[in-house]
Write a protein that holds these residues in place. Structure first.
Motif, PDB file in Angstrom:
ATOM      1  N   CYS A  75       0.929  -1.193  -0.052  1.00  0.00           N
ATOM      2  CA  CYS A  75       0.048  -0.002   0.082  1.00  0.00           C
ATOM      3  C   CYS A  75       0.915   1.162   0.061  1.00  0.00           C
ATOM      4  O   CYS A  75       2.059   1.436   0.776  1.00  0.00           O
ATOM      5  N   ASN A  76       0.489   2.101  -0.828  1.00  0.00           N
ATOM      6  CA  ASN A  76       1.164   3.485  -0.677  1.00  0.00           C
ATOM      7  C   ASN A  76       1.008   4.343   0.499  1.00  0.00           C
ATOM      8  O   ASN A  76       1.862   5.297   0.691  1.00  0.00           O
ATOM      9  N   GLN A  77      -0.072   4.048   1.366  1.00  0.00           N
ATOM     10  CA  GLN A  77      -0.438   4.858   2.390  1.00  0.00           C
ATOM     11  C   GLN A  77       0.650   4.512   3.619  1.00  0.00           C
ATOM     12  O   GLN A  77       0.612   3.615   3.736  1.00  0.00           O
ATOM     13  N   ALA A  78       1.164   5.777   4.043  1.00  0.00           N
ATOM     14  CA  ALA A  78       1.838   5.687   5.272  1.00  0.00           C
ATOM     15  C   ALA A  78       0.922   5.224   6.335  1.00  0.00           C
ATOM     16  O   ALA A  78       0.065   5.569   6.640  1.00  0.00           O
ATOM     17  N   GLY A  79       1.562   3.895   7.188  1.00  0.00           N
ATOM     18  CA  GLY A  79       0.966   3.591   8.368  1.00  0.00           C
ATOM     19  C   GLY A  79       0.038   2.423   8.016  1.00  0.00           C
ATOM     20  O   GLY A  79      -0.464   1.580   8.808  1.00  0.00           O
ATOM     21  N   CYS A  80      -0.262   1.975   6.656  1.00  0.00           N
ATOM     22  CA  CYS A  80      -0.918   0.852   6.355  1.00  0.00           C
ATOM     23  C   CYS A  80      -0.461  -0.384   6.650  1.00  0.00           C
ATOM     24  O   CYS A  80       0.944  -0.258   6.208  1.00  0.00           O
ATOM     25  N   THR A  81      -0.795  -1.373   7.338  1.00  0.00           N
ATOM     26  CA  THR A  81       0.103  -2.797   7.809  1.00  0.00           C
ATOM     27  C   THR A  81      -0.495  -3.807   6.656  1.00  0.00           C
ATOM     28  O   THR A  81      -0.407  -4.874   7.094  1.00  0.00           O
ATOM     29  N   ILE A  82      -0.992  -3.488   5.678  1.00  0.00           N
ATOM     30  CA  ILE A  82      -1.592  -4.467   4.807  1.00  0.00           C
ATOM     31  C   ILE A  82      -0.361  -5.614   4.370  1.00  0.00           C
ATOM     32  O   ILE A  82      -0.844  -6.666   4.388  1.00  0.00           O
ATOM     33  N   HIS A  83       0.628  -5.182   4.340  1.00  0.00           N
ATOM     34  CA  HIS A  83       1.672  -6.195   4.097  1.00  0.00           C
ATOM     35  C   HIS A  83       2.274  -6.880   5.107  1.00  0.00           C
ATOM     36  O   HIS A  83       2.813  -7.874   5.003  1.00  0.00           O
ATOM     37  N   GLU A  84       1.739  -6.545   6.404  1.00  0.00           N
ATOM     38  CA  GLU A  84       2.204  -7.381   7.497  1.00  0.00           C
ATOM     39  C   GLU A  84       0.737  -8.220   7.910  1.00  0.00           C
ATOM     40  O   GLU A  84       1.218  -9.322   8.363  1.00  0.00           O
ATOM     41  N   ASP A  85      -0.324  -7.847   7.861  1.00  0.00           N
ATOM     42  CA  ASP A  85      -1.317  -8.189   8.725  1.00  0.00           C
ATOM     43  C   ASP A  85      -2.634  -8.471   7.839  1.00  0.00           C
ATOM     44  O   ASP A  85      -3.681  -9.072   8.202  1.00  0.00           O
ATOM     45  N   GLY A  86      -2.613  -7.913   6.566  1.00  0.00           N
ATOM     46  CA  GLY A  86      -3.545  -7.983   5.441  1.00  0.00           C
ATOM     47  C   GLY A  86      -4.581  -7.144   5.915  1.00  0.00           C
ATOM     48  O   GLY A  86      -5.875  -7.342   5.168  1.00  0.00           O
ATOM     49  N   VAL A  87      -4.652  -6.202   6.832  1.00  0.00           N
ATOM     50  CA  VAL A  87      -5.815  -5.185   7.281  1.00  0.00           C
ATOM     51  C   VAL A  87      -5.537  -4.103   6.494  1.00  0.00           C
ATOM     52  O   VAL A  87      -4.318  -3.354   6.695  1.00  0.00           O
ATOM     53  N   CYS A  88      -6.356  -3.345   5.535  1.00  0.00           N
ATOM     54  CA  CYS A  88      -6.547  -2.075   4.986  1.00  0.00           C
ATOM     55  C   CYS A  88      -6.593  -1.016   6.046  1.00  0.00           C
ATOM     56  O   CYS A  88      -7.658  -0.902   6.689  1.00  0.00           O
ATOM     57  N   LEU A  89      -5.964  -0.026   5.783  1.00  0.00           N
ATOM     58  CA  LEU A  89      -5.914   1.114   6.650  1.00  0.00           C
ATOM     59  C   LEU A  89      -7.537   1.962   6.325  1.00  0.00           C
ATOM     60  O   LEU A  89      -7.811   2.592   7.265  1.00  0.00           O
ATOM     61  N   GLU A  90      -7.782   1.816   5.016  1.00  0.00           N
ATOM     62  CA  GLU A  90      -9.063   2.493   4.896  1.00  0.00           C
ATOM     63  C   GLU A  90     -10.283   1.551   5.009  1.00  0.00           C
ATOM     64  O   GLU A  90     -11.227   2.076   4.828  1.00  0.00           O
ATOM     65  N   ASP A  91     -10.210   0.659   5.639  1.00  0.00           N
ATOM     66  CA  ASP A  91     -11.007  -0.486   6.110  1.00  0.00           C
ATOM     67  C   ASP A  91     -11.840  -1.204   4.860  1.00  0.00           C
ATOM     68  O   ASP A  91     -13.116  -1.482   5.218  1.00  0.00           O
ATOM     69  N   PHE A  92     -11.268  -1.362   3.874  1.00  0.00           N
ATOM     70  CA  PHE A  92     -11.908  -2.045   2.827  1.00  0.00           C
ATOM     71  C   PHE A  92     -11.512  -3.567   2.950  1.00  0.00           C
ATOM     72  O   PHE A  92     -10.616  -3.991   3.414  1.00  0.00           O
ATOM     73  N   ASP A  93     -12.768  -4.159   2.961  1.00  0.00           N
ATOM     74  CA  ASP A  93     -12.608  -5.623   3.093  1.00  0.00           C
ATOM     75  C   ASP A  93     -11.989  -6.416   2.173  1.00  0.00           C
ATOM     76  O   ASP A  93     -11.090  -7.286   2.199  1.00  0.00           O
ATOM     77  N   ASP A  94     -12.254  -5.654   0.801  1.00  0.00           N
ATOM     78  CA  ASP A  94     -11.672  -6.197  -0.333  1.00  0.00           C
ATOM     79  C   ASP A  94     -10.426  -5.293  -0.697  1.00  0.00           C
ATOM     80  O   ASP A  94     -10.869  -4.126  -1.044  1.00  0.00           O
ATOM     81  N   PRO A  95      -9.063  -5.467  -0.199  1.00  0.00           N
ATOM     82  CA  PRO A  95      -8.103  -4.437  -0.470  1.00  0.00           C
ATOM     83  C   PRO A  95      -7.930  -3.724  -1.857  1.00  0.00           C
ATOM     84  O   PRO A  95      -7.582  -2.803  -2.062  1.00  0.00           O
ATOM     85  N   THR A  96      -8.346  -4.888  -3.010  1.00  0.00           N
ATOM     86  CA  THR A  96      -8.087  -4.298  -4.352  1.00  0.00           C
ATOM     87  C   THR A  96      -9.151  -2.951  -4.519  1.00  0.00           C
ATOM     88  O   THR A  96      -8.889  -2.278  -5.623  1.00  0.00           O
ATOM     89  N   GLN A  97     -10.193  -2.830  -3.629  1.00  0.00           N
ATOM     90  CA  GLN A  97     -10.805  -1.636  -3.892  1.00  0.00           C
ATOM     91  C   GLN A  97     -10.164  -0.159  -3.287  1.00  0.00           C
ATOM     92  O   GLN A  97     -10.796   1.068  -3.721  1.00  0.00           O
ATOM     93  N   CYS A  98      -9.062  -0.607  -2.694  1.00  0.00           N
ATOM     94  CA  CYS A  98      -8.496   0.621  -2.024  1.00  0.00           C
ATOM     95  C   CYS A  98      -7.533   1.317  -3.150  1.00  0.00           C
ATOM     96  O   CYS A  98      -6.889   0.636  -3.622  1.00  0.00           O
TER      97      CYS A  98
END
Lengths: 335, 346
Positions: A10-33
């Motif tokens: 993820c380009n956004q600072a602070g997003c941990t999707i690469h660690e735990d799969g959880v999108c900072l913007e709270d998208f269930d489907d991260p491809t929507q972010c």
């Protein structure tokens, strides 16, 4: 590494999707972010802002809100947890049980247990909010559970402050709307299949409705329909421990034309006990209409909490039939 | 255990992750199947340590364990998620124990031994204990139950073939003869073990101390019985009813009366002289959370007889209460199982 494997970034600072799969913007489907992308190379962290402190230098603080199915793993990955579900019609008192339980711990140790923390204190507070503010309402109230998805409140308890073991509970009050849809549809009921693995499920029936002749049998039938459907679909089975809780008992108790023993305990035992692991009955008035000596704040809550915390004995495994497996007597020797 | 470990995976895993998808389940199981190919006993001892939530001996084993899950799932959390790691370690142990392999004897004995003092907590929803007990029982029976009746038919057929003028010995027959002889030897071992144990009990005499069981008395006879029974066992795991045999020997030492008094491990060990402790200990010279009683025996050697050696037992045995009263049969059986684990790890 396998070829063709892609890594979440993820380009956004602070997003941990690469660690735990959880999108900072709270998208269930991260491809929507809009900030999400897939990297071919695990090492290509160039898009991650290097000026951000490294993960090991950061202490993650929970925002205190209730946990969703998506992020509850932040607790379950760390601690052994027991999951407790509360279901029932809207306004039956499920959320009030949780709010009052939290309030009791705010006052100090409750029933031999000490509060040992919660990752969802804000979530608990929201449930208590309406009961605390001075308002024009003449009766206490709790904000209705809005979300239709599973959500969890976390509660950590200890038997004493020095105890090495902490008990972690995840409490989920399923919205009345979700409950209603599940009662009427097998597909909707299947969506509650998570309950099949709960430590205990609590069905809350509104005592105030049972007190009213025009509403009581509809309430009882709705309860039976729900439990029946849950059993038919497999959400409840022989491993399910069910608490049947009559709330607002202070309003029902004085009603003399309602035979609680016959219409509730005997009837539900007859219909469902054989198909469940356990079926227990509770009468509570956690936030009585009027605080009296008989009905104090949290009336009946101790027994329910105890049922949530008691150690589970393992389910009975089928016993192997005895057989003479040895030809020599010594191997069948018993003292 | 009517369902396989694979069928029960979701039930066990959900204690660490409420949201288990088919994709993540498949990935976890693939990783588990890869890890099962590892045949290193020390690796599996570290898996038990992970399951018990204690520090591993070799960080490489931990990295191997986590690394395999991360190989299949790039977002698998690596550090600070104890419950997830413990859960997966427990599931891995169940998968491992389900498929009979020699290494399972060491795994089962190690896990069962670690539970003696109850200082470690593990996820009881994952039935590692049941799998360990079942595995040991299976091996105890498999090693001792040698069916010679089928072999007899084969030997008779072989004898008839040999009588033919055109008979020529081939590789298949050589293998058959070798296996038949091995089966006879193993059967003989099994009979020898039984007979020796029976005579040992019948004679009611300690081989090590050359004294009647009754004269040795309690609690001294407790570790002596464990050692002597260990020496009589000719296979790598104890007979199915070993606990009963131990109990019988202790009852004989108590003049035929039931064991009503409990003792502590501390009292039991201190009832032996230093030389007697060395005999019970054999070659073991280390400390391990899987061998608490042998470790205590070993550490006690550096103290004078009668001294309190328990302060020397920190580290891996922190939390183990050697002064807690226990049933003598349990203590003796534990020492027996620890001796068997040492034998299996050699």
């Amino acid at each position: 590494m396998e070829s063709g494997l892609q890594f979440k970034r993820c380009n956004q600072a602070g997003c941990t999707i690469h660690e735990d799969g959880v999108c900072l913007e709270d998208f269930d489907d991260p491809t929507q972010c809009p900030h999400f992308y897939l990297a071919e190379d695990e090492e290509s962290d160039s898009q991650i802002d290097e000026s951000e402190p490294k993960k090991k230098d950061v202490i993650e603080l929970f925002d205190g809100e209730q946990l969703t199915l998506n992020n509850v793993k932040k607790v379950t990955y760390k601690y052994p947890t027991e999951v407790v579900y509360l279901i029932g019609e809207h306004d039956s008192g499920k959320t009030t049980i949780l709010a009052t339980l939290f309030e009791m711990f705010q006052m100090g140790p409750f029933f031999n247990y000490n509060f040992a923390g919660s990752y969802t204190q804000v979530g608990f507070e929201r449930r208590c909010f309406y009961s605390r503010i001075e308002s024009d309402r003449s009766v206490p109230d709790t904000e209705r559970t809005k979300l239709l998805e599973f959500n969890f409140l976390h509660l950590a308890l200890k038997t004493n402050p020095a105890a090495p073991e902490t008990i972690h509970l995840l409490l989920s009050d399923i919205s009345g709307e979700k409950f209603k849809r599940a009662r009427n549809s097998s597909d909707e009921m299947r969506e509650l299949s998570l309950m099949s693995r709960a430590k205990i499920v609590n069905y809350v029936i509104d005592g105030e409705k049972l007190a009213k002749p025009r509403l009581r049998f509809a309430a009882i039938n709705e309860a039976k329909l729900f439990i029946q459907k849950a059993l038919d679909v497999g959400v409840f089975d022989k491993n399910t421990k069910l608490n049947f809780i009559v709330s607002k008992w202070d309003l029902l108790n004085p009603i003399i034309d309602f035979n609680y023993q016959e219409h509730i305990e005997n009837a539900f035992t007859r219909d469902f006990l054989q198909r469940l692991r356990a079926l227990d009955f509770h009468k509570i008035a956690v936030r009585p209409f009027e605080i009296t000596k008989e009905f104090e704040l949290g009336h009946g809550l101790i027994k329910i909490l105890n049922s949530w915390l008691v150690e589970d004995s393992p389910p009975l495994e089928a016993k192997e039939p005895a057989s003479l497996v040895h030809e020599r007597m010594i191997n069948n020797y018993t003292a | 255990m009517s369902n396989t470990a694979k069928q029960r995976f979701a039930d066990w895993y959900l204690s660490a992750d409420l949201e288990l998808t088919e994709d993540s389940q498949n990935k976890r199981i693939e990783s588990i199947e890869e890890l099962m190919k590892i045949n290193d006993k020390l690796f599996w001892l570290d898996i038990i340590r992970i399951y018990l939530g204690i520090e591993v001996n070799d960080q490489e084993n931990f990295d191997k364990f986590i690394g395999e899950f991360k190989n299949k799932d790039s977002i698998f959390p690596v550090s600070g998620f104890n419950n997830l790691h413990k859960t997966l370690a427990g599931i891995l142990l169940c998968f491992r124990l389900e498929k009979p392999q020699e290494i399972n004897k060491s795994i089962s004995l190690a896990y069962l031994n670690s539970r003696f003092f109850g200082q470690f907590s593990s996820n009881l929803k994952i039935p590692v204990l049941a799998y360990c007990n079942a595995s040991l029982k299976t091996w105890a029976i498999k090693e001792r139950n040698i069916d010679l009746s089928e072999r007899r038919t084969e030997i008779v057929d072989f004898g008839e073939r040999m009588e033919e003028d055109t008979y020529v010995v081939d590789l298949e027959d050589q293998t058959f003869v070798t296996n038949a002889i091995i089966a006879l030897v193993d059967k003989n071992r099994s009979l020898l073990e039984e007979t020796n144990i029976l005579w040992w009990l019948f004679g009611e005499t300690s081989i090590i101390l050359s004294e009647d069981f009754k004269k040795v008395g309690l609690p001294k006879i407790c570790p002596i019985v464990a050692r002597e029974l260990f020496d009589l066992i000719t296979f790598s795991v104890h007979p199915v009813r070993a606990r009963n045999i131990v109990n019988k020997a202790l009852i004989l030492a108590n003049s035929g009366k039931a064991l009503s008094k409990d003792f502590t491990v501390f009292q039991t060990i201190n009832s032996l002289t230093i030389d007697e402790r060395k005999i019970v200990l054999g070659n073991y010279k280390s400390d391990s959370e899987f061998l608490p009683c042998l470790t205590a025996l070993f550490k006690s050697l550096t103290f004078a007889e009668g001294a309190d050696w328990t302060p020397a037992l920190g580290g891996k045995l922190t939390g183990a209460d050697f002064k807690k009263s226990m049933n003598l049969t349990s203590i003796s059986y534990q020492i027996l199982c620890e001796l068997l684990l040492v034998k299996n790890l050699e």
